[in-house]
Design an enzyme around this catalytic site. Structure first.
Site, PDB file in Angstrom:
ATOM      1  N   GLU A  51      40.822  46.564  34.354  1.00  0.00           N
ATOM      2  CA  GLU A  51      42.276  45.533  34.868  1.00  0.00           C
ATOM      3  C   GLU A  51      42.957  46.789  35.706  1.00  0.00           C
ATOM      4  OE1 GLU A  51      43.338  42.700  35.300  1.00  0.00           O
ATOM      5  OE2 GLU A  51      42.220  41.042  34.475  1.00  0.00           O
ATOM      6  N   ARG A  81      48.365  38.649  22.663  1.00  0.00           N
ATOM      7  CA  ARG A  81      48.580  40.490  23.182  1.00  0.00           C
ATOM      8  C   ARG A  81      49.279  40.260  24.462  1.00  0.00           C
ATOM      9  NH1 ARG A  81      45.289  40.802  27.569  1.00  0.00           N
ATOM     10  NH2 ARG A  81      43.031  39.775  27.784  1.00  0.00           N
ATOM     11  N   ASN A 117      49.042  40.930  28.585  1.00  0.00           N
ATOM     12  CA  ASN A 117      48.051  41.022  29.783  1.00  0.00           C
ATOM     13  C   ASN A 117      48.077  42.006  30.578  1.00  0.00           C
ATOM     14  OD1 ASN A 117      45.716  40.398  29.805  1.00  0.00           O
ATOM     15  ND2 ASN A 117      46.269  38.465  31.809  1.00  0.00           N
ATOM     16  N   ASN A 137      49.204  36.754  34.298  1.00  0.00           N
ATOM     17  CA  ASN A 137      48.319  37.781  35.676  1.00  0.00           C
ATOM     18  C   ASN A 137      48.898  38.405  36.462  1.00  0.00           C
ATOM     19  OD1 ASN A 137      45.234  38.150  34.563  1.00  0.00           O
ATOM     20  ND2 ASN A 137      44.721  36.555  34.587  1.00  0.00           N
ATOM     21  N   ASP A 143      43.284  35.838  39.133  1.00  0.00           N
ATOM     22  CA  ASP A 143      43.726  37.195  38.027  1.00  0.00           C
ATOM     23  C   ASP A 143      44.673  37.420  38.895  1.00  0.00           C
ATOM     24  OD1 ASP A 143      43.051  38.625  36.071  1.00  0.00           O
ATOM     25  OD2 ASP A 143      41.243  38.385  35.867  1.00  0.00           O
TER      26      ASP A 143
HETATM   27 CA    CA Z   1      44.297  39.984  34.659  1.00  0.00          CA
END
Ligand code: CA
Length: 297
Positions: A20, A105, A107, A153, A203
């Site tokens: 990521e 959490r 991201n 995201n 995303d």
């Molecule tokens: Ca992501």
């Protein structure tokens, strides 16, 4: 208008669980990305094809260069500073008062054009509405700017800095906000991009130097390019891995679109069909990106 088609190639067979947050660090001339659950901060030098791993000391959602040197990472529990060269242990900096690390959490995240870090959260089990979006103007200040987020995201600012594009994945949209750069506040939320019906969700994302938005499709096996002011798709990059997580422009002239992917949740048949899943892929797609902004905190 026809949609331009590109194909990304594997450049790093790293097989991350949840790769990521790619970011081109122009200062160090390397691609940085994270493997979230593994707690790895990766540094890939395409010139020497070397990969180096730093341990974040916990799940890590994103990383950014720090203007004063080293890196800042949004770990599950909050922000920490990490020295890169030479590498040192992470030092916890702060967490927002609203952040409950037993439930959520951190991201994805990114610095705004003014150098403030923005990072969002999600429920540890993906619980709807459990997350939030935070802004970190400095190492001593955290502000909650958006609540009722499910899976925070991608973030990207328009070329004039007056609009924030933001992805809360389950909405299957990219939303636009009017961005007050002086006060770091958001107003006038509206859809900018709506994905056509399908199994995929948006995303991570990045903006190119023409102001167009590149969006990674989790469970879509592609990155798409959009005109976010008109909501029109311009291009598709096919990626030979279904769970495409994020993208950024890198390389000496920011001419390469780097793409991260995940192996997480794929079954044996999918992994056999896409053995490079979890790798980093790249494509040159006729446009260049913008330099990443370092955190001023
Ligand atoms: Ca992501």
């Amino acid at each position: 208008m026809s949609i331009a088609q590109y194909h990304a190639e594997l450049v790093l067979d790293v097989r991350t669980d949840l790769g990521e947050g790619p970011l081109w660090d122009g200062r160090a001339r390397c691609l940085r990305f994270v493997d979230i659950v593994a707690g790895h901060i990766q540094r890939f030098d395409p010139a020497t094809r070397t990969l180096r791993t730093l341990a974040a000391g916990g799940m890590v959602g994103c990383v950014a260069p720090r203007a004063s040197g080293g890196l800042v990472a949004a770990r599950a529990d909050g922000l920490c500073a990490i020295d890169d060269a030479p590498a040192g242990p992470p030092r916890f900096l702060l967490a927002p008062a609203e952040h409950d690390a037993t439930r959520c959490r951190f991201n994805d995240g990114k610095c705004d054009p003014q150098g403030r870090l923005w990072a969002g959260t999600m429920g540890l089990q993906g619980e709807r509405g459990a997350g939030a979006l935070y802004c970190f103007p400095s190492a001593g200040e955290a502000r909650c700017v958006l609540r009722d987020v499910s899976i925070s995201n991608g973030l990207a600012w328009s070329l004039d800095g007056a609009t924030l594009y933001y992805i809360d994945s389950p909405t299957r949209r990219v939303d636009a906000f009017d961005f007050d750069a002086a006060n770091a506040t958001l107003h006038n939320r509206r859809p900018a991009v709506v994905l056509p019906p399908g199994p995929d969700v948006p995303d991570g994302c990045t903006l190119d130097a023409e102001g167009m938005l590149w969006v990674a499709h989790w469970d879509g096996g592609c990155v798409s390019r959009w005109d976010p002011r008109r909501g029109i798709q311009l291009a598709t990059v096919a990626v030979p891995a279904p769970r495409v997580t994020s993208c950024c422009f890198g390389g000496p002239a920011l001419e390469v679109l780097y793409i991260t992917t995940a192996r997480r949740g794929l079954d044996a048949a999918q992994l056999a069909q896409c053995p490079a899943a979890g790798g980093v892929f790249a494509v040159e797609a006729g446009t260049i990106g913008l330099p990443a902004v370092a955190w001023r905190g």
